[in-house]
Motif scaffolding. Structure first.
Motif, PDB file in Angstrom:
ATOM      1  N   CYS A 125       0.842  -1.203   0.000  1.00 38.05           N
ATOM      2  CA  CYS A 125       0.000   0.000   0.000  1.00 38.05           C
ATOM      3  C   CYS A 125       0.877   1.253   0.000  1.00 38.05           C
ATOM      4  CB  CYS A 125      -0.930  -0.001   1.217  1.00 38.05           C
ATOM      5  SG  CYS A 125      -2.010   1.442   1.322  1.00 38.05           S
ATOM      6  N   GLU A 126       0.701   2.114  -0.972  1.00 36.43           N
ATOM      7  CA  GLU A 126       1.515   3.325  -1.087  1.00 36.43           C
ATOM      8  C   GLU A 126       1.163   4.372  -0.031  1.00 36.43           C
ATOM      9  OE1 GLU A 126       0.553   5.988  -4.447  1.00 36.43           O
ATOM     10  OE2 GLU A 126      -0.972   4.491  -4.991  1.00 36.43           O
ATOM     11  N   TYR A 127       0.145   4.118   0.766  1.00 38.07           N
ATOM     12  CA  TYR A 127      -0.260   5.078   1.790  1.00 38.07           C
ATOM     13  C   TYR A 127       0.134   4.621   3.201  1.00 38.07           C
ATOM     14  CZ  TYR A 127      -2.927   6.657  -2.207  1.00 38.07           C
ATOM     15  OH  TYR A 127      -3.284   7.085  -3.465  1.00 38.07           O
ATOM     16  N   LEU A 128       0.963   3.587   3.282  1.00 38.66           N
ATOM     17  CA  LEU A 128       1.497   3.121   4.559  1.00 38.66           C
ATOM     18  C   LEU A 128       3.009   3.314   4.571  1.00 38.66           C
ATOM     19  CD1 LEU A 128      -0.475  -0.231   5.086  1.00 38.66           C
ATOM     20  CD2 LEU A 128      -0.834   1.940   6.286  1.00 38.66           C
ATOM     21  N   VAL A 129       3.567   3.637   5.719  1.00 36.51           N
ATOM     22  CA  VAL A 129       5.012   3.803   5.855  1.00 36.51           C
ATOM     23  C   VAL A 129       5.673   2.424   5.797  1.00 36.51           C
ATOM     24  CG1 VAL A 129       6.870   4.498   7.421  1.00 36.51           C
ATOM     25  CG2 VAL A 129       4.829   5.931   7.188  1.00 36.51           C
ATOM     26  N   PRO A 130       6.609   2.208   4.866  1.00 37.91           N
ATOM     27  CA  PRO A 130       7.251   0.892   4.750  1.00 37.91           C
ATOM     28  C   PRO A 130       8.290   0.650   5.838  1.00 37.91           C
ATOM     29  CG  PRO A 130       8.158   2.391   3.126  1.00 37.91           C
ATOM     30  CD  PRO A 130       7.042   3.133   3.802  1.00 37.91           C
ATOM     31  N   LEU A 131       8.455  -0.607   6.202  1.00 40.39           N
ATOM     32  CA  LEU A 131       9.468  -1.017   7.179  1.00 40.39           C
ATOM     33  C   LEU A 131      10.674  -1.585   6.434  1.00 40.39           C
ATOM     34  CD1 LEU A 131       6.931  -0.810   8.998  1.00 40.39           C
ATOM     35  CD2 LEU A 131       7.794  -2.765  10.277  1.00 40.39           C
ATOM     36  N   THR A 132      11.862  -1.187   6.857  1.00 36.28           N
ATOM     37  CA  THR A 132      13.090  -1.634   6.197  1.00 36.28           C
ATOM     38  C   THR A 132      13.748  -2.786   6.943  1.00 36.28           C
ATOM     39  OG1 THR A 132      13.502   0.564   5.270  1.00 36.28           O
ATOM     40  CG2 THR A 132      15.388  -0.931   5.420  1.00 36.28           C
ATOM     41  N   ALA A 133      13.904  -2.642   8.249  1.00 38.94           N
ATOM     42  CA  ALA A 133      14.621  -3.653   9.025  1.00 38.94           C
ATOM     43  C   ALA A 133      14.168  -3.588  10.471  1.00 38.94           C
ATOM     44  CB  ALA A 133      16.131  -3.425   8.924  1.00 38.94           C
ATOM     45  N   TYR A 134      14.626  -4.560  11.258  1.00 41.81           N
ATOM     46  CA  TYR A 134      14.300  -4.571  12.680  1.00 41.81           C
ATOM     47  C   TYR A 134      15.419  -5.255  13.446  1.00 41.81           C
ATOM     48  CZ  TYR A 134      12.940  -9.481  11.932  1.00 41.81           C
ATOM     49  OH  TYR A 134      12.937 -10.812  11.620  1.00 41.81           O
ATOM     50  N   LEU A 135      15.386  -5.079  14.760  1.00 42.75           N
ATOM     51  CA  LEU A 135      16.371  -5.732  15.627  1.00 42.75           C
ATOM     52  C   LEU A 135      15.703  -6.164  16.924  1.00 42.75           C
ATOM     53  CD1 LEU A 135      20.024  -5.231  16.246  1.00 42.75           C
ATOM     54  CD2 LEU A 135      18.556  -4.898  18.247  1.00 42.75           C
ATOM     55  N   TYR A 136      16.034  -7.353  17.362  1.00 41.14           N
ATOM     56  CA  TYR A 136      15.544  -7.869  18.637  1.00 41.14           C
ATOM     57  C   TYR A 136      16.775  -8.254  19.449  1.00 41.14           C
ATOM     58  CZ  TYR A 136      12.597 -10.499  21.933  1.00 41.14           C
ATOM     59  OH  TYR A 136      11.947 -10.952  23.061  1.00 41.14           O
ATOM     60  N   ALA A 137      17.125  -7.429  20.417  1.00 37.31           N
ATOM     61  CA  ALA A 137      18.255  -7.689  21.305  1.00 37.31           C
ATOM     62  C   ALA A 137      17.755  -7.694  22.741  1.00 37.31           C
ATOM     63  CB  ALA A 137      19.345  -6.637  21.109  1.00 37.31           C
ATOM     64  N   LYS A 138      18.614  -8.093  23.643  1.00 38.02           N
ATOM     65  CA  LYS A 138      18.211  -8.203  25.038  1.00 38.02           C
ATOM     66  C   LYS A 138      17.791  -6.858  25.600  1.00 38.02           C
ATOM     67  CE  LYS A 138      19.785  -9.824  29.567  1.00 38.02           C
ATOM     68  NZ  LYS A 138      20.907 -10.447  30.332  1.00 38.02           N
ATOM     69  N   ARG A 139      18.553  -5.810  25.288  1.00 31.62           N
ATOM     70  CA  ARG A 139      18.293  -4.506  25.896  1.00 31.62           C
ATOM     71  C   ARG A 139      17.379  -3.617  25.063  1.00 31.62           C
ATOM     72  NH1 ARG A 139      23.585  -5.666  27.376  1.00 31.62           N
ATOM     73  NH2 ARG A 139      23.992  -5.543  29.615  1.00 31.62           N
ATOM     74  N   MET A 140      17.198  -3.915  23.783  1.00 26.02           N
ATOM     75  CA  MET A 140      16.337  -3.053  22.984  1.00 26.02           C
ATOM     76  C   MET A 140      15.782  -3.798  21.777  1.00 26.02           C
ATOM     77  SD  MET A 140      19.029  -0.475  21.129  1.00 26.02           S
ATOM     78  CE  MET A 140      19.659   0.007  22.735  1.00 26.02           C
ATOM     79  N   LYS A 141      14.587  -3.332  21.380  1.00 29.45           N
ATOM     80  CA  LYS A 141      13.924  -3.843  20.196  1.00 29.45           C
ATOM     81  C   LYS A 141      13.450  -2.628  19.385  1.00 29.45           C
ATOM     82  CE  LYS A 141      13.510  -7.328  23.300  1.00 29.45           C
ATOM     83  NZ  LYS A 141      13.928  -7.220  24.708  1.00 29.45           N
ATOM     84  N   PHE A 142      13.737  -2.633  18.087  1.00 34.87           N
ATOM     85  CA  PHE A 142      13.305  -1.488  17.285  1.00 34.87           C
ATOM     86  C   PHE A 142      13.083  -1.900  15.839  1.00 34.87           C
ATOM     87  CE2 PHE A 142      18.045  -1.027  17.278  1.00 34.87           C
ATOM     88  CZ  PHE A 142      18.278  -1.161  15.912  1.00 34.87           C
ATOM     89  N   VAL A 143      12.427  -0.990  15.103  1.00 34.28           N
ATOM     90  CA  VAL A 143      12.246  -1.166  13.664  1.00 34.28           C
ATOM     91  C   VAL A 143      12.797   0.068  12.965  1.00 34.28           C
ATOM     92  CG1 VAL A 143      10.226  -2.667  13.848  1.00 34.28           C
ATOM     93  CG2 VAL A 143       9.913  -0.191  13.707  1.00 34.28           C
ATOM     94  N   LEU A 144      13.286  -0.147  11.742  1.00 35.50           N
ATOM     95  CA  LEU A 144      13.847   0.915  10.919  1.00 35.50           C
ATOM     96  C   LEU A 144      12.847   1.204   9.805  1.00 35.50           C
ATOM     97  CD1 LEU A 144      16.746   2.220  11.108  1.00 35.50           C
ATOM     98  CD2 LEU A 144      17.360   0.783   9.161  1.00 35.50           C
ATOM     99  N   THR A 145      12.431   2.462   9.663  1.00 38.29           N
ATOM    100  CA  THR A 145      11.449   2.831   8.645  1.00 38.29           C
ATOM    101  C   THR A 145      11.966   3.989   7.802  1.00 38.29           C
ATOM    102  OG1 THR A 145      10.254   4.519   9.915  1.00 38.29           O
ATOM    103  CG2 THR A 145       9.651   2.217  10.306  1.00 38.29           C
ATOM    104  N   ASP A 146      11.238   4.320   6.750  1.00 37.16           N
ATOM    105  CA  ASP A 146      11.581   5.488   5.942  1.00 37.16           C
ATOM    106  C   ASP A 146      11.442   6.757   6.782  1.00 37.16           C
ATOM    107  OD1 ASP A 146      12.052   3.867   3.828  1.00 37.16           O
ATOM    108  OD2 ASP A 146      10.383   4.570   2.588  1.00 37.16           O
ATOM    109  N   TYR A 147      12.225   7.763   6.395  1.00 43.37           N
ATOM    110  CA  TYR A 147      12.203   9.054   7.087  1.00 43.37           C
ATOM    111  C   TYR A 147      11.484  10.079   6.217  1.00 43.37           C
ATOM    112  CZ  TYR A 147      13.938  13.556   8.803  1.00 43.37           C
ATOM    113  OH  TYR A 147      14.036  14.843   9.254  1.00 43.37           O
ATOM    114  N   TYR A 148      10.674  10.916   6.850  1.00 46.28           N
ATOM    115  CA  TYR A 148       9.909  11.944   6.137  1.00 46.28           C
ATOM    116  C   TYR A 148      10.288  13.314   6.676  1.00 46.28           C
ATOM    117  CZ  TYR A 148       7.360   7.923   4.496  1.00 46.28           C
ATOM    118  OH  TYR A 148       7.053   6.721   3.907  1.00 46.28           O
ATOM    119  N   PRO A 149      11.031  14.109   5.889  1.00 47.07           N
ATOM    120  CA  PRO A 149      11.575  15.378   6.396  1.00 47.07           C
ATOM    121  C   PRO A 149      10.527  16.402   6.797  1.00 47.07           C
ATOM    122  CG  PRO A 149      11.894  15.191   4.023  1.00 47.07           C
ATOM    123  CD  PRO A 149      11.444  13.846   4.502  1.00 47.07           C
ATOM    124  N   MET A 150       9.308  16.300   6.258  1.00 53.25           N
ATOM    125  CA  MET A 150       8.264  17.253   6.638  1.00 53.25           C
ATOM    126  C   MET A 150       7.671  16.929   8.003  1.00 53.25           C
ATOM    127  SD  MET A 150       7.988  19.563   4.294  1.00 53.25           S
ATOM    128  CE  MET A 150       6.347  20.253   4.444  1.00 53.25           C
TER     129      MET A 150
END
Length: 359
Positions: A125-150
């Protein structure tokens, strides 16, 4: 406006000063990870953007946990679910947004499976922010997404209001509202889960966190909805230092007999998505106070339509005024106190398309 969006410091509402608390925390964590500095991120399937050698054209090298932590240039926003940072990599060639979740109870395999499902759906869907990558570690969990300068819709609206001018004209607001509706319609069109037990099955046909701070804006003022499915990845944290938490109920209007009106619906269902979309519409049209004045707006609809009462926070007249009023009626219908009486997102999208086609 663009300069503000590219370099926006975090403002603390508690003391009115810029906060560097999380910037120093990022540097500290670069030392904390130590032996984990080489831990690579798990990239979501990007077969559609790979060259013949299998190299992802969007990601020339796989960043590690340390790369992400030490590439952070600032906190863009916070919520009870996550903290969002801007990350600049590959000598400025790629800019990402990182969503660092506060509390995750899912195991590594289940977390990865859910992120991959969300990433796969978002790419369709072109109206949803795409996900690029993710990480699951003991101390932190996060996802990497596109950045929107506005930044987000909340950023643009708040910035314009703080400076005392209109940040967006009617056509831009209408386009953003339409794009949000398209995103929600795509989500709601997905098949329901076998069971509503979110411990076992994700509800891919529900967003769960529709709000203006989760609407990202492109430089052409097109919009993408972010955080799809994230409420089913993490545990909400109610007691946290955040500047984008749910606002308190606004004061009642003089014509309201009830002490306050419902401001935000947190239940994980499609009708809650519709309700929260209605909040975005009223906020986008009339400002944040409009959300708490629903009953007053209903009682003065004719006066608003006939220009005898001011409501819209942007300059609008003639045909555009009629269009804005029709969108206002759509927003009010979304906020019906009875969930069953609210229109479906398909009906809403159809009505908004009718308005936009007459623009």
């Amino acid at each position: 406006m663009l300069s503000r969006a590219f370099s926006k410091p975090r403002w603390s509402p508690k003391n009115g000063e810029l906060s560097h608390k999380y910037s120093s925390m990022v540097l500290d964590q670069c030392d904390i990870v130590g032996l984990m500095e080489g831990m690579p991120l798990s990239f979501c399937d990007h077969d559609h953007c790979r060259d013949r050698s299998g190299t992802c054209m969007k990601c020339p090298a796989k960043p590690t946990l340390r790369d992400v932590l030490c590439s952070s240039v600032g906190v863009m926003g916070e919520s009870p679910l996550a903290m969002t940072e801007k990350v600049v990599m590959y000598r400025g060639k790629r800019v990402y947004a990182v969503k660092r979740f506060r509390k995750v109870s899912l195991g590594k395999m289940e977390f990865g499976r859910r992120v991959e499902r969300v990433a796969g759906m978002s790419r369709r869907c072109e109206y949803l922010v795409p996900l690029t990558a993710y990480l699951y570690a003991k101390r932190m969990k996060f996802v990497l997404t596109d950045y929107y300068p506005m930044g987000s819709l909340a950023d643009l609206l708040a910035g314009g209001r703080a400076l005392g001018h209109t940040a967006l004209d009617w056509n831009q607001r209408l386009q953003i509202i339409l794009h949000i509706a398209r995103a929600i319609a795509f989500i709601h069109s997905q098949s329901p889960p076998v069971s509503h037990d979110t411990n076992k099955y994700m509800q891919m046909n529900v967003h769960g966190n529709v709000k203006s701070s989760n609407v990202m804006i492109n430089v052409d003022f097109s919009a993408r909805l972010s955080d799809y499915g994230f409420v089913q990845l993490v545990d909400p944290v109610e007691d946290c230092d955040t500047w984008q938490m749910k606002p308190p109920p606004p004061p009642p209007s003089p014509s309201s007999s009830s002490p306050s009106e419902s401001f935000f619906s947190e239940k994980l269902c499609q009708m809650s998505d519709v309700y929260n979309f209605g909040i975005i519409i009223l906020d986008t049209l009339g400002g944040p106070r409009a959300v708490g004045l629903k009953r007053c707006i209903l009682e003065n609809k004719e006066a608003i339509r006939d220009s005898k009462a001011d409501f819209f926070e942007f300059s609008v007249r003639g045909r555009e005024k009629k269009q804005a009023f029709k969108v206002l009626e759509i927003g009010l219908a979304c906020l019906d106190s009875t969930p069953e009486a609210r229109p479906s997102i398909e009906q809403i999208l159809h009505n908004i398309l009718e308005v936009s086609e007459k623009a």
